[in-house]
Write a protein that holds these residues in place. Structure first.
Motif, PDB file in Angstrom:
ATOM      1  N   ASN A 149      -9.617  -1.155   1.609  1.00  0.00           N
ATOM      2  CA  ASN A 149      -9.155  -2.349   0.889  1.00  0.00           C
ATOM      3  C   ASN A 149      -8.726  -2.084  -0.545  1.00  0.00           C
ATOM      4  O   ASN A 149      -8.173  -2.972  -1.193  1.00  0.00           O
ATOM      5  CB  ASN A 149     -10.258  -3.410   0.858  1.00  0.00           C
ATOM      6  CG  ASN A 149     -10.504  -4.034   2.207  1.00  0.00           C
ATOM      7  OD1 ASN A 149     -11.566  -3.868   2.791  1.00  0.00           O
ATOM      8  ND2 ASN A 149      -9.525  -4.751   2.724  1.00  0.00           N
ATOM      9  N   PHE A 150      -8.998  -0.894  -1.058  1.00  0.00           N
ATOM     10  CA  PHE A 150      -8.690  -0.648  -2.463  1.00  0.00           C
ATOM     11  C   PHE A 150      -8.435   0.833  -2.688  1.00  0.00           C
ATOM     12  O   PHE A 150      -8.657   1.674  -1.806  1.00  0.00           O
ATOM     13  CB  PHE A 150      -9.833  -1.152  -3.362  1.00  0.00           C
ATOM     14  CG  PHE A 150     -11.123  -0.390  -3.179  1.00  0.00           C
ATOM     15  CD1 PHE A 150     -11.436   0.701  -3.976  1.00  0.00           C
ATOM     16  CD2 PHE A 150     -12.038  -0.778  -2.207  1.00  0.00           C
ATOM     17  CE1 PHE A 150     -12.621   1.401  -3.807  1.00  0.00           C
ATOM     18  CE2 PHE A 150     -13.229  -0.087  -2.032  1.00  0.00           C
ATOM     19  CZ  PHE A 150     -13.520   1.003  -2.841  1.00  0.00           C
ATOM     20  N   TRP A 184      -5.940  -3.079  -5.342  1.00  0.00           N
ATOM     21  CA  TRP A 184      -6.648  -3.764  -4.274  1.00  0.00           C
ATOM     22  C   TRP A 184      -5.694  -4.652  -3.484  1.00  0.00           C
ATOM     23  O   TRP A 184      -4.629  -5.031  -3.945  1.00  0.00           O
ATOM     24  CB  TRP A 184      -7.800  -4.593  -4.838  1.00  0.00           C
ATOM     25  CG  TRP A 184      -7.379  -5.807  -5.601  1.00  0.00           C
ATOM     26  CD1 TRP A 184      -7.284  -7.089  -5.136  1.00  0.00           C
ATOM     27  CD2 TRP A 184      -6.986  -5.876  -6.991  1.00  0.00           C
ATOM     28  NE1 TRP A 184      -6.874  -7.940  -6.134  1.00  0.00           N
ATOM     29  CE2 TRP A 184      -6.684  -7.232  -7.277  1.00  0.00           C
ATOM     30  CE3 TRP A 184      -6.864  -4.920  -8.014  1.00  0.00           C
ATOM     31  CZ2 TRP A 184      -6.266  -7.645  -8.535  1.00  0.00           C
ATOM     32  CZ3 TRP A 184      -6.455  -5.341  -9.272  1.00  0.00           C
ATOM     33  CH2 TRP A 184      -6.164  -6.681  -9.517  1.00  0.00           C
ATOM     34  N   ARG A 193      -1.293  -1.862  -1.062  1.00  0.00           N
ATOM     35  CA  ARG A 193      -2.157  -2.560  -2.007  1.00  0.00           C
ATOM     36  C   ARG A 193      -1.279  -3.100  -3.125  1.00  0.00           C
ATOM     37  O   ARG A 193      -0.793  -2.351  -3.950  1.00  0.00           O
ATOM     38  CB  ARG A 193      -3.230  -1.610  -2.526  1.00  0.00           C
ATOM     39  CG  ARG A 193      -4.208  -1.215  -1.429  1.00  0.00           C
ATOM     40  CD  ARG A 193      -4.942   0.080  -1.741  1.00  0.00           C
ATOM     41  NE  ARG A 193      -5.780   0.458  -0.624  1.00  0.00           N
ATOM     42  CZ  ARG A 193      -5.348   1.092   0.463  1.00  0.00           C
ATOM     43  NH1 ARG A 193      -4.078   1.424   0.556  1.00  0.00           N
ATOM     44  NH2 ARG A 193      -6.168   1.395   1.447  1.00  0.00           N
TER      45      ARG A 193
END
Length: 252
Positions: A149-150, A184, A193
């Motif tokens: 996610n990041f 993110w 991202r």
């Protein structure tokens, strides 16, 4: 891999089946009653796995079609090699509630059951900023370690300033910033991202007509697509006595 149960004439039976099979994305009582009343279950799509497991999707055929859901789920489920054995999971789809949207259900399945490999991303961004009333081209190198996610990493970016000519001569000012960055993208695992926050420090000691003394910057970058982003920020210079707002575009 899939089975399709059509029950438009017997929607209440599908509703009863959904109640019998506990939903992974059950709503609160009020919202669940609203969803059941205005968008009742009319159809069921079942995906069977080789490990004796199944994924059940309940939906209303006015909101989704079987073809649409097959196209959305089949590529994802082929990668879901962590799906538990001898297990049946059920999800309810509905467009009006965040927890039951198609994108959220796909996100939950990918997050839980699709293996993820960390990766190192290296790019060479170029672009143009408007800094304190002047246009300043930028060019540099960026490296990030990506998790699901990041990502975290850094960059070294040269902000180039062209001062006014003096006796028909011009001396290009190069200002090298070293930046620490955090990127993110929560709620979406399929795209890049798109959000990045960074802080940077001017490292070169060459005299510049734009920056002098201790100089730092902070910025926020938002990707528009895979190769283009916009960036806004602020640069403090002259030992934090002068501040330049910045806005610009980046190409990756």
């Amino acid at each position: 891999m899939k089975r399709y149960l059509f029950a438009s004439c017997l929607a209440f039976l599908c509703f009863f089946q959904a109640r019998a099979q506990a939903l992974e994305n059950q709503l609160g009582n009020t919202n669940q009653e609203w969803l059941d009343r205005d968008w009742p279950i009319t159809d069921t799509l079942i995906f069977d796995f080789p490990n004796a497991s199944s994924l059940i999707i309940y939906f209303n055929n006015q909101e989704f079609s079987v073809t649409e859901l097959e196209e959305e789920f089949e590529p994802l489920l082929k990668k879901a090699t962590d799906f538990p054995e001898s297990t049946t999971l059920a999800y309810r789809l509905g467009k009006e509630f965040p927890k039951t949207t198609l994108s959220h259900v796909k996100y939950e399945l990918e997050k839980k059951y699709v293996p993820y490999v960390d990766s190192l991303e290296m790019t060479f961004p170029v672009g143009l900023d408007f800094t304190g009333g002047d246009f300043t081209p930028v060019v540099g190198f960026r490296a990030h370690l990506n998790w699901r996610n990041f990502s975290m990493g850094g960059s070294i970016i040269n902000t180039i300033y062209f001062p006014e000519r003096i006796e028909n001569n011009i001396k290009v000012n190069s200002s090298w910033f070293v930046n620490a960055e955090f990127s993110w993208e929560f709620g979406n695992l399929e795209g890049p991202r798109r959000n990045t926050f960074g802080v940077g420090y001017l490292i070169n000691e060459n005299k510049s007509q734009l920056f002098s003394g201790t100089t730092m910057q902070a910025f926020y970058n938002r990707k528009l697509n895979k190769n283009i982003s916009i960036q806004v920020g602020v640069i403090s210079t002259e030992n934090f006595k002068t501040f330049y707002p910045t806005v610009g575009i980046r190409f990756w």
